[in-house]
Design a protein around this motif. Structure first.
Motif, PDB file in Angstrom:
ATOM      1  N   ALA A  66       1.046  -1.325   0.038  1.00 44.38           N
ATOM      2  CA  ALA A  66       0.111  -0.343   0.845  1.00 44.38           C
ATOM      3  C   ALA A  66       0.838   1.190   0.241  1.00 44.38           C
ATOM      4  CB  ALA A  66      -0.664   0.048   1.434  1.00 44.38           C
ATOM      5  N   THR A  90      -3.420   3.810   0.308  1.00 43.80           N
ATOM      6  CA  THR A  90      -4.359   4.054   1.739  1.00 43.80           C
ATOM      7  C   THR A  90      -5.602   5.125   1.316  1.00 43.80           C
ATOM      8  OG1 THR A  90      -3.402   3.472   4.004  1.00 43.80           O
ATOM      9  CG2 THR A  90      -5.152   4.651   3.704  1.00 43.80           C
ATOM     10  N   THR A 329       9.651  -0.369  -1.177  1.00 46.46           N
ATOM     11  CA  THR A 329      10.655   0.528  -0.808  1.00 46.46           C
ATOM     12  C   THR A 329      11.709  -0.417  -2.210  1.00 46.46           C
ATOM     13  OG1 THR A 329      10.955   0.802   1.232  1.00 46.46           O
ATOM     14  CG2 THR A 329      12.900   1.374  -0.067  1.00 46.46           C
TER      15      THR A 329
HETATM   16  C1  LIG Z   1       6.002   6.703   0.413  1.00 39.68           C
HETATM   17  C2  LIG Z   1       5.545   5.939   1.158  1.00 39.68           C
HETATM   18  C3  LIG Z   1       4.082   5.791   1.501  1.00 39.68           C
HETATM   19  C4  LIG Z   1       3.050   4.875   1.464  1.00 39.68           C
HETATM   20  N1  LIG Z   1       1.855   4.769   2.041  1.00 39.68           N
HETATM   21  C5  LIG Z   1       1.534   3.791   2.761  1.00 39.68           C
HETATM   22  C6  LIG Z   1       0.066   3.724   2.974  1.00 39.68           C
HETATM   23  O1  LIG Z   1      -0.757   5.048   2.111  1.00 39.68           O
HETATM   24  N2  LIG Z   1      -0.645   2.905   3.576  1.00 39.68           N
HETATM   25  C7  LIG Z   1      -0.096   2.207   4.443  1.00 39.68           C
HETATM   26  O2  LIG Z   1      -0.618   1.215   4.785  1.00 39.68           O
HETATM   27  N3  LIG Z   1       1.396   1.402   3.689  1.00 39.68           N
HETATM   28  C8  LIG Z   1       1.982   2.462   3.104  1.00 39.68           C
HETATM   29  N4  LIG Z   1       3.354   2.722   3.690  1.00 39.68           N
HETATM   30  C9  LIG Z   1       3.679   1.648   3.923  1.00 39.68           C
HETATM   31  C10 LIG Z   1       4.506   0.253   2.870  1.00 39.68           C
HETATM   32  O3  LIG Z   1       2.864   0.020   2.155  1.00 39.68           O
HETATM   33  C11 LIG Z   1       5.393  -1.399   4.158  1.00 39.68           C
HETATM   34  O4  LIG Z   1       4.178  -1.581   5.160  1.00 39.68           O
HETATM   35  C12 LIG Z   1       6.666   0.287   4.244  1.00 39.68           C
HETATM   36  O5  LIG Z   1       6.505   1.122   3.247  1.00 39.68           O
HETATM   37  C13 LIG Z   1       7.869  -0.914   4.560  1.00 39.68           C
HETATM   38  O6  LIG Z   1       7.724  -1.643   3.390  1.00 39.68           O
HETATM   39  P1  LIG Z   1       9.526  -1.714   2.687  1.00 39.68           P
HETATM   40  O7  LIG Z   1      10.341  -1.992   2.998  1.00 39.68           O
HETATM   41  O8  LIG Z   1       8.515  -2.840   1.487  1.00 39.68           O
HETATM   42  O9  LIG Z   1       8.410   0.078   2.498  1.00 39.68           O
HETATM   43  C14 LIG Z   1       3.702   3.670   2.750  1.00 39.68           C
HETATM   44  C15 LIG Z   1       5.075   3.481   2.294  1.00 39.68           C
HETATM   45  C16 LIG Z   1       5.744   4.446   1.968  1.00 39.68           C
HETATM   46  C17 LIG Z   1       7.865   4.220   1.409  1.00 39.68           C
END
Ligand SMILES: Cc1cc2nc3c(=O)[nH]c(=O)nc-3n(C[C@H](O)[C@H](O)[C@H](O)COP(=O)(O)O)c2cc1C
Length: 370
Positions: A66, A90, A329
């Motif tokens: 997300a 979201t 990421t």
């Molecule tokens: C720029 C950005 C925006 C994000 N927006 C949301 C969001 O709107 N809703 C949500 O549940 N998680 C959001 N996340 C979290 C990601 O879904 C994920 O849980 C988190 O980044 C960890 O995963 P990763 O290490 O692969 O990035 C966001 C992450 C980033 C980096």
């Protein structure tokens, strides 16, 4: 890391402000989606990566997390790239601009991102229209599409149940599953909704809305909750127990962390608060998945997310108890080929370790065979 993207494309993209590149990429993918979404890049050994979860088939366990495509603008493109599922959002009941920028920054030394977006989105009604349009064109549902919902900033905590229910009513018809997000660090007070009594109120309201939807459509939509990695063990246990008591289908572990302790000093940093994602989150998220798996004992499906960059990272999360995984990421750092590279790597390791189907990895580190 895929050499071409990592060596040539990423350095170019990383010269431009992160949110600007994000918006331009989404615009391009949105335009390409109606055509490209009808095709699929080849992914090796797909049958062995497929599983039945949440009452549907996931052709591979790797999903887009997300936040990347908050408004479902490029839904068909993600299946083209090989993602086995997508989580949009979201989404909030009311449109809102989010926080004032700069609100996202890359931290390349740490393979991390920091963000304080604040649920910028066009609101549930508009996103529902976008999803309806993909559906009309036959481009929705090529892979499961989850919808992640959050609290509108204008709704105070006591009004949160009604606010989440309003989003549910608008979006449930298009969702393969629904995620209640109470774990973003960027909406004031949101994480308080993880406290058991408050969460119970939100879940009850969402489940009532889902029951109404089921009454007229005949379709039950799985419900998941997404948690923060910064909860205490007791708080996590309370959420897990509540999720089981209320008959939820699963739990997403985890959102970004508030803990900036592992980040290297970064000269010229412009974003100084919010959530950290990527490598610094990796171990915390994996150990939390293990904890949730032991507590839930198979009664909740776990979606593992946080610092996944490679096939081995996926393996570790699945062995800890996740049936499905997501990345955000890792996609920014790995580029468009990352899902196919991870899928190929997973298959190679499955061959080496004599694993027939990817589901056999799930929980293998929690309950070692034999
Ligand atoms: C720029 C950005 C925006 C994000 N927006 C949301 C969001 O709107 N809703 C949500 O549940 N998680 C959001 N996340 C979290 C990601 O879904 C994920 O849980 C988190 O980044 C960890 O995963 P990763 O290490 O692969 O990035 C966001 C992450 C980033 C980096």
């Amino acid at each position: 890391m895929p050499p071409f993207y990592g060596r040539f494309i990423r350095p170019l993209l990383f010269r431009v402000d992160a949110e600007t590149i994000h918006e331009q990429t989404l615009r391009l993918l949105q335009r390409a989606s109606p055509v490209v979404g009808r095709f699929q890049l080849p992914v090796a050994g797909r049958g062995r990566l497929a599983q039945n979860c949440l009452g549907q088939t996931f052709r591979d366990p790797i999903g887009l997390a997300a936040g990347f495509d908050k408004e479902a603008r490029a839904v068909p493109f993600w299946s083209f790239l090989g993602f086995g599922f997508v989580e949009i959002g979201t989404v909030t009941a009311h449109p809102q601009p989010g926080n004032i920028g700069p609100r996202i920054e890359r931290r390349p030394t740490d393979f991390a991102l920091v963000n304080r977006m604040g649920f910028n989105n066009t609101g549930a009604a508009k996103v529902a229209l976008t999803l309806a349009d993909w559906q009309r064109r036959g481009l929705l549902g090529r892979v499961p599409v989850g919808v992640n919902i959050g609290k509108s900033r204008s709704a105070d905590l006591d009004c949160a149940p009604a606010d989440y229910a309003a989003s549910t009513e608008m979006l449930a018809p298009f969702a393969s599953f629904l995620t209640v997000n109470v774990s973003s660090p960027n909406t004031p007070g949101l994480r308080e909704l993880q406290e058991a009594d408050r969460l119970a109120g939100v879940l009850e309201a969402v489940q009532d809305a889902l029951s109404t939807h089921q009454a007229w459509s005949g379709v039950a939509k799985p419900l998941l909750v997404k948690i923060a990695p910064d909860l205490t063990e007791a708080e996590v246990d309370a959420v897990v127990d509540l999720a089981i008591d209320r008959g939820l289908s699963g739990i997403i572990v985890s959102n970004t962390t508030n803990n900036w302790g592992d980040l290297s000093p970064h000269s010229g940093a412009r974003v100084r608060s919010g959530g950290v994602s990527g490598l610094p989150l990796q171990e915390r998220s994996t150990s939390l998945i293990g904890h949730v798996a032991r507590r839930a004992e198979g009664r909740l499906l776990i979606v593992g997310v946080g610092g996944i960059f490679s096939a081995d990272d996926v393996w570790t999360k699945m062995a800890a108890g996740a049936s499905l995984v997501q990345l955000y990421t890792g996609f920014v750092y790995g580029g468009p080929n990352v899902v196919r590279a991870i899928a190929a790597g997973l298959l190679a390791r499955m061959d080496r370790e004599g694993v027939g189907n990817v589901s056999e990895i799930v929980g293998s580190a929690v309950h070692p065979a034999g």
